[in-house]
Each structure stands twice: as structure tokens, then as C-alpha cells.
Motif scaffolding. Structure first.
Motif, PDB file in Angstrom:
ATOM      1  N   ARG A 191      -6.205   9.111  56.873  1.00 20.02           N
ATOM      2  CA  ARG A 191      -5.923   9.332  55.455  1.00 20.02           C
ATOM      3  C   ARG A 191      -4.784   8.410  55.017  1.00 20.02           C
ATOM      4  NH1 ARG A 191      -7.110  12.890  51.541  1.00 20.02           N
ATOM      5  NH2 ARG A 191      -5.567  13.317  49.910  1.00 20.02           N
ATOM      6  N   PRO A 192      -5.075   7.394  54.220  1.00 21.80           N
ATOM      7  CA  PRO A 192      -4.025   6.451  53.812  1.00 21.80           C
ATOM      8  C   PRO A 192      -3.094   7.057  52.774  1.00 21.80           C
ATOM      9  CG  PRO A 192      -6.076   5.938  52.708  1.00 21.80           C
ATOM     10  CD  PRO A 192      -6.397   7.042  53.684  1.00 21.80           C
ATOM     11  N   LYS A 193      -1.995   6.348  52.543  1.00 21.82           N
ATOM     12  CA  LYS A 193      -1.068   6.739  51.472  1.00 21.82           C
ATOM     13  C   LYS A 193      -1.730   6.534  50.106  1.00 21.82           C
ATOM     14  CE  LYS A 193       3.219   5.487  53.947  1.00 21.82           C
ATOM     15  NZ  LYS A 193       2.630   4.891  55.167  1.00 21.82           N
ATOM     16  N   ASP A 194      -1.072   7.013  49.090  1.00 25.23           N
ATOM     17  CA  ASP A 194      -1.611   6.881  47.735  1.00 25.23           C
ATOM     18  C   ASP A 194      -1.496   5.454  47.207  1.00 25.23           C
ATOM     19  OD1 ASP A 194      -2.297   9.560  47.584  1.00 25.23           O
ATOM     20  OD2 ASP A 194      -0.367  10.153  46.735  1.00 25.23           O
ATOM     21  N   SER A 195      -0.497   4.705  47.724  1.00 25.18           N
ATOM     22  CA  SER A 195      -0.285   3.363  47.198  1.00 25.18           C
ATOM     23  C   SER A 195       0.468   2.519  48.225  1.00 25.18           C
ATOM     24  CB  SER A 195       0.530   3.435  45.895  1.00 25.18           C
ATOM     25  OG  SER A 195       0.667   2.153  45.318  1.00 25.18           O
ATOM     26  N   TYR A 196       0.246   1.189  48.138  1.00 31.91           N
ATOM     27  CA  TYR A 196       0.900   0.235  49.031  1.00 31.91           C
ATOM     28  C   TYR A 196       1.404  -0.965  48.236  1.00 31.91           C
ATOM     29  CZ  TYR A 196      -1.254   2.815  52.856  1.00 31.91           C
ATOM     30  OH  TYR A 196      -1.623   3.803  53.731  1.00 31.91           O
ATOM     31  N   ASP A 197       2.463  -1.575  48.765  1.00 30.26           N
ATOM     32  CA  ASP A 197       2.893  -2.848  48.185  1.00 30.26           C
ATOM     33  C   ASP A 197       1.801  -3.899  48.373  1.00 30.26           C
ATOM     34  OD1 ASP A 197       5.608  -2.087  47.428  1.00 30.26           O
ATOM     35  OD2 ASP A 197       6.006  -1.998  49.582  1.00 30.26           O
ATOM     36  N   TYR A 198       1.237  -3.918  49.591  1.00 33.41           N
ATOM     37  CA  TYR A 198       0.225  -4.909  49.947  1.00 33.41           C
ATOM     38  C   TYR A 198      -0.969  -4.177  50.562  1.00 33.41           C
ATOM     39  CZ  TYR A 198       4.618  -7.460  49.744  1.00 33.41           C
ATOM     40  OH  TYR A 198       5.839  -7.944  49.359  1.00 33.41           O
ATOM     41  N   LEU A 199      -2.108  -4.319  49.930  1.00 31.94           N
ATOM     42  CA  LEU A 199      -3.312  -3.652  50.403  1.00 31.94           C
ATOM     43  C   LEU A 199      -4.345  -4.707  50.774  1.00 31.94           C
ATOM     44  CD1 LEU A 199      -4.713  -0.947  50.884  1.00 31.94           C
ATOM     45  CD2 LEU A 199      -5.486  -1.000  48.507  1.00 31.94           C
ATOM     46  N   ILE A 200      -4.908  -4.580  51.960  1.00 30.26           N
ATOM     47  CA  ILE A 200      -5.887  -5.545  52.473  1.00 30.26           C
ATOM     48  C   ILE A 200      -7.227  -4.838  52.626  1.00 30.26           C
ATOM     49  CG2 ILE A 200      -6.477  -7.109  54.356  1.00 30.26           C
ATOM     50  CD1 ILE A 200      -3.449  -7.219  55.008  1.00 30.26           C
ATOM     51  N   VAL A 201      -8.254  -5.406  52.032  1.00 36.83           N
ATOM     52  CA  VAL A 201      -9.608  -4.874  52.176  1.00 36.83           C
ATOM     53  C   VAL A 201     -10.333  -5.733  53.200  1.00 36.83           C
ATOM     54  CG1 VAL A 201     -11.783  -4.346  51.034  1.00 36.83           C
ATOM     55  CG2 VAL A 201      -9.626  -4.021  49.813  1.00 36.83           C
ATOM     56  N   GLY A 202     -10.665  -5.138  54.333  1.00 37.41           N
ATOM     57  CA  GLY A 202     -11.265  -5.878  55.440  1.00 37.41           C
ATOM     58  C   GLY A 202     -10.401  -5.718  56.669  1.00 37.41           C
ATOM     59  N   GLY A 203     -11.029  -5.472  57.817  1.00 34.39           N
ATOM     60  CA  GLY A 203     -10.263  -5.160  59.013  1.00 34.39           C
ATOM     61  C   GLY A 203     -10.430  -6.133  60.153  1.00 34.39           C
ATOM     62  N   GLY A 204     -10.660  -7.406  59.856  1.00 29.33           N
ATOM     63  CA  GLY A 204     -10.875  -8.397  60.898  1.00 29.33           C
ATOM     64  C   GLY A 204      -9.650  -9.250  61.182  1.00 29.33           C
ATOM     65  N   MET A 205      -9.905 -10.477  61.653  1.00 29.58           N
ATOM     66  CA  MET A 205      -8.819 -11.358  62.055  1.00 29.58           C
ATOM     67  C   MET A 205      -7.986 -11.836  60.877  1.00 29.58           C
ATOM     68  SD  MET A 205     -10.514 -13.565  65.172  1.00 29.58           S
ATOM     69  CE  MET A 205      -8.903 -14.118  65.742  1.00 29.58           C
ATOM     70  N   VAL A 206      -8.608 -11.970  59.706  1.00 28.02           N
ATOM     71  CA  VAL A 206      -7.850 -12.357  58.512  1.00 28.02           C
ATOM     72  C   VAL A 206      -6.820 -11.282  58.190  1.00 28.02           C
ATOM     73  CG1 VAL A 206      -7.983 -12.805  56.039  1.00 28.02           C
ATOM     74  CG2 VAL A 206      -9.691 -13.774  57.561  1.00 28.02           C
ATOM     75  N   ALA A 207      -7.265 -10.015  58.232  1.00 26.02           N
ATOM     76  CA  ALA A 207      -6.355  -8.910  57.944  1.00 26.02           C
ATOM     77  C   ALA A 207      -5.191  -8.889  58.923  1.00 26.02           C
ATOM     78  CB  ALA A 207      -7.117  -7.593  57.987  1.00 26.02           C
ATOM     79  N   ASP A 208      -5.486  -9.118  60.194  1.00 28.87           N
ATOM     80  CA  ASP A 208      -4.432  -9.139  61.207  1.00 28.87           C
ATOM     81  C   ASP A 208      -3.417 -10.242  60.919  1.00 28.87           C
ATOM     82  OD1 ASP A 208      -3.384  -8.602  64.098  1.00 28.87           O
ATOM     83  OD2 ASP A 208      -3.815 -10.752  64.050  1.00 28.87           O
ATOM     84  N   SER A 209      -3.904 -11.462  60.685  1.00 27.57           N
ATOM     85  CA  SER A 209      -2.991 -12.583  60.420  1.00 27.57           C
ATOM     86  C   SER A 209      -2.183 -12.351  59.156  1.00 27.57           C
ATOM     87  CB  SER A 209      -3.784 -13.886  60.296  1.00 27.57           C
ATOM     88  OG  SER A 209      -4.336 -14.267  61.531  1.00 27.57           O
ATOM     89  N   ALA A 210      -2.833 -11.812  58.129  1.00 35.04           N
ATOM     90  CA  ALA A 210      -2.142 -11.572  56.861  1.00 35.04           C
ATOM     91  C   ALA A 210      -1.059 -10.515  57.022  1.00 35.04           C
ATOM     92  CB  ALA A 210      -3.151 -11.152  55.795  1.00 35.04           C
ATOM     93  N   ALA A 211      -1.384  -9.420  57.700  1.00 41.95           N
ATOM     94  CA  ALA A 211      -0.400  -8.350  57.873  1.00 41.95           C
ATOM     95  C   ALA A 211       0.827  -8.843  58.646  1.00 41.95           C
ATOM     96  CB  ALA A 211      -1.046  -7.167  58.589  1.00 41.95           C
ATOM     97  N   LYS A 212       0.598  -9.640  59.678  1.00 43.09           N
ATOM     98  CA  LYS A 212       1.720 -10.153  60.466  1.00 43.09           C
ATOM     99  C   LYS A 212       2.577 -11.107  59.645  1.00 43.09           C
ATOM    100  CE  LYS A 212      -0.608  -9.402  64.879  1.00 43.09           C
ATOM    101  NZ  LYS A 212      -1.418  -9.979  65.975  1.00 43.09           N
ATOM    102  N   ALA A 213       1.939 -11.893  58.773  1.00 44.48           N
ATOM    103  CA  ALA A 213       2.701 -12.807  57.921  1.00 44.48           C
ATOM    104  C   ALA A 213       3.484 -12.038  56.853  1.00 44.48           C
ATOM    105  CB  ALA A 213       1.765 -13.809  57.264  1.00 44.48           C
TER     106      ALA A 213
END
Length: 409
Positions: free
Chosen positions: A9-31
Motif C-alpha cells: 500500500r503506497p503513500k498518498d503522495s510522493y515528490d517523485y513517482l515512477i511508473v514502471g518497475g524495470g531497470m530505468v526505474a532503478d537507475s532513476a531512483a538511485k539518481a
């Protein structure tokens, strides 16, 4: 063993929200975490598992005994503190409200990244556990259960996934029927002599080739599956794995009114037509500084573009100036390439004396500009290939200089 889904169950809101759970999401989150350590990051992906290093699913997990399943996990949550929800489809984007709709609830964002990747193309085949398309770690696990013990697996598709899986399976106690539409493997990308050499190698390694063949249908029964070819022939197998390309997942962007043209259109900062929404990876159509507008379906682009998208989400404001390379490893032969590999172009080739290492330049027949560079068993020269394309485009590289532009050693 699957890593557990970190959050249900995610939070109601995020500063940064990523749709997609692959390698792009991983690289983006780390950056993002590097630029804004205090920013709240949410990731919502339809993949059933946490982000993995996807190339290993068709390469190292089959070919390198020292590379174990535990090594595929990218440890996104552990390294970024992001909230990650797996196996959830995002249904809509409300741009005005800065929200997405997923699993019956709204999740807010300050800035949003579309990293939705692509959906594997499917054939007109029965819904059966022994017939699978190949994209996720769950697909790898399923294929592992079907492979080995001299089981017969039909591999359909002559691109990256098909060619790598055919090579991987035959090396793992599996009989392989490799079905692809070309007469020669990679004949749509490689010089004819290299495509012939590669085709011969597959046969020498024990792969049964069904070249120039398309699959039009099939059936499944207690004894196995049966595929029907465009010539009306029947191919019997214990299982089949399909790798015939992907279609970019642009539906969310289209429904939200974003600009879409064979992918989500972004500018050099990876921003869509909505300044609060970025896109990256397989789904993004971006302006490459060397090659013009591109949509690239390769891991190097996923990592590099994902990293830049994450930085820009967090306010870095930097253009994406990187030209990605793509690669594959086929029976110990590694190739790397930049740009467009079209064998109908004017080819300039430089091969070692034993013909085991080579560089192929693909020149436009009208302008003479190099559009692509293939490095066959020549490692660490992708920067040189980028330089050749740039110098050729600017007129600083004479055609006669190509044969010595990149050494084969």
C-alpha cells in the motif's frame, strides 16, 4: 527465489513517482537519491518482481555458473529507500490533479517519470503454461522449469531475445528448434558473410534451424505443443518461448494527452509535453545528438537515460547527450554496436587476419555519412565508434580513413 514485494500500500503522495518497475526505474531512483536525498520516491510497476538486471535473464544466468540468481537483483529499495509496489497496473494519469490512478486509488506526485517500457508482441497461440513470451524474471523462472533434460523447446523470433535464448538453451541440455523469418541469423543487421558464419555456428552447436519461417498458429495437448508455420507445416515441441519484439507501452501517455509518436516524445531534457512528466527507456522517443530522434530498446540506454531522467526529476536540468550502444553475446562472440546496422548500406569492413575480430562501418549511400558501427569481438571501442559517427557527420573523416579508424586489436 523471488525477493518479496516491499510494499503493498503506497503513500498518498510522493515528490517523485515512477511508473514502471524495470531497470530505468532503478537507475532513476538511485539518481534521485543522489541529487535529493530527502525526496520521497515511489515506484509502481506491473512486473511481478523487483527490478533485476534484465540482460542476465538471457545471458549470464544460463552461461556463467558463477553468476547466481541472487546477483540479478538491483537492490533498488535497499539503496534508495523508495517505496516499491510490484504487480500493479497504473490505469490513468490525472495531469491537472498531479495524480495517477492505480488499483482503485489515487497517488499524488510532484514530478512523474514514465518508465513503462514495452509489451512483448504475442502470436496467435493458446494460453498455456508451456507457451510463453519472454520479458521478466518470472518468465526466466518459468523457462528454467521447462528447459533441460533434453526437452525440446521451440524458440520463435530472430532478434536479440530469440538468438540469445536459442544459444542459452542448447548449452543447457535442451533440444532447440530456432524458428526465425530471415534466411540467415542477423541477416537484417550483419554483412552477409558474417550472418552466414553465425548461422553455421548455431548449427555446429546443435541448434536446429527453421529459417525463413513465420508461426501463424498452434495448439496444445497432453503430449506437448504444436506450432503451425506459414507454409502449413507442423512443429512439435515440449514448450515454446516467443521473442518477436515489443510494442512501447504508450497507452497511459496517450490517454493523458501527451505527445506520442512511436513512443512518448521527449525533449533533450527527457521532458514530455507536460513539464511535470518525464519519460525514459524503451518507451521514450528522444533527440539523439548523433543519430537524430530515436527510440532505443537496449540496456545501456535504460541505465543511462534512467539516470539522467532521475537527475532531472530532482532538478538537475541537464540534457541527455549520451548515444547508447547495444550488445549481445552469442556462443562466446560478443558484439557491440552504435547506430543503425542496415546491411543494404555501403559497408566498409576491417577484419583481423583470422577473421575473428572485425569492425564494420555502415555508410549512407547518398551522403557517405556513417550511420552505424559494428564491433565484432572488439571490446572497449564504443567511444571510438561514436567519434567516427560524429566526425563523419561533420565531414572531418575521409572515407579512406575508415579502415584504420578503429583497430581490431
Amino acid at each position: 527465489m523471488n525477493m518479496p514485494t516491499t510494499l503493498t500500500r503506497p503513500k498518498d503522495s510522493y515528490d517523485y513517482l515512477i511508473v514502471g518497475g524495470g531497470m530505468v526505474a532503478d537507475s532513476a531512483a538511485k539518481a534521485i537519491q543522489q541529487v535529493d536525498p530527502n525526496g520521497a520516491i515511489g515506484i509502481v510497476g506491473s512486473d511481478p518482481d523487483e527490478p533485476v538486471t534484465r540482460p542476465a535473464l538471457t545471458k549470464k544466468l544460463w552461461t556463467d555458473p558463477e553468476f547466481t540468481v541472487d546477483q540479478v537483483w538491483l537492490k533498488t529499495v535497499e539503496q534508495t529507500g523508495a517505496d516499491l509496489v510490484c504487480g500493479v497496473q497504473v490505469d490513468a494519469i490525472d495531469r491537472a490533479a498531479h495524480q495517477i490512478e492505480a488499483a482503485g486509488r489515487a497517488i499524488g506526485y510532484r514530478r512523474l517519470l514514465l518508465a513503462t517500457g514495452g509489451e512483448p508482441k504475442r502470436l496467435d497461440l493458446p494460453d498455456d503454461d508451456r507457451i510463453l513470451t519472454f520479458r521478466t524474471f518470472a518468465d526466466y523462472q518459468r523457462l528454467r522449469r521447462l528447459a533441460g533434460n533434453r526437452h525440446r523447446i521451440a524458440v520463435v523470433g530472430g532478434g536479440y531475445i530469440g538468438s540469445e535464448l536459442a544459444a542459452a538453451l542448447v548449452a543447457n541440455d535442451t533440444e532447440v528448434e530456432f524458428i526465425h523469418p530471415q534466411k540467415l541469423i542477423y541477416e537484417d543487421s550483419f554483412p552477409s558473410h558474417l550472418a552466414r558464419q553465425l548461422t553455421d555456428l548455431y548449427q555446429q552447436k546443435g541448434v536446429s534451424l527453421r529459417s525463413g519461417t513465420m508461426i501463424t498458429g498452434g495448439s496444445a495437448g497432453p503430449a506437448g505443443i504444436q506450432l503451425t508455420t506459414d507454409a502449413g507445416d507442423q512443429i512439435d515441441a515440449d514448450a515454446a518461448v516467443i521473442g518477436v519484439g515489443i510494442t512501447p507501452n504508450t497507452e497511459l501517455a496517450e490517454q493523458a494527452g501527451l505527445s506520442v509518436d512511436d513512443g512518448v516524445v521527449v525533449d533533450s531534457y527527457l521532458t514530455t509535453s507536460d513539464p511535470a512528466i518525464l519519460a525514459a527507456g524503451d518507451v521514450a522517443r528522444y533527440p539523439d545528438r548523433l543519430l537524430g530522434r530515436q527510440r532505443v530498446e537496449h540496456v545501456d540506454n535504460a541505465e543511462q537515460m534512467g539516470r539522467q531522467a532521475g537527475r532531472n526529476l530532482a532538478g538537475a536540468g541537464e540534457p541527455y547527450t549520451y548515444t547508447p550502444y547495444f550488445y549481445s553475446v552469442l556462443f562466446g562472440n560478443r558484439y557491440e554496436a552504435i547506430g543503425t546496422l542496415d546491411p543494404s548500406a555501403e559497408l566498409v569492413e576491417n577484419w583481423s587476419d583470422d577473421h575473428q575480430q572485425g569492425v564494420v562501418y555502415y555508410r549512407d549511400g547518398r551522403s557517405g555519412v556513417v550511420q552505424g558501427v559494428l564491433l565484432w569481438n572488439v571490446d572497449g571501442r564504443t567511444d571510438d565508434a561514436r567519434s567516427v559517427i560524429a566526425r563523419s557527420s561533420s565531414g572531418d573523416l575521409a572515407p579512406d580513413d575508415l579502415t584504420t579508424a578503429i583497430s581490431t586489436h
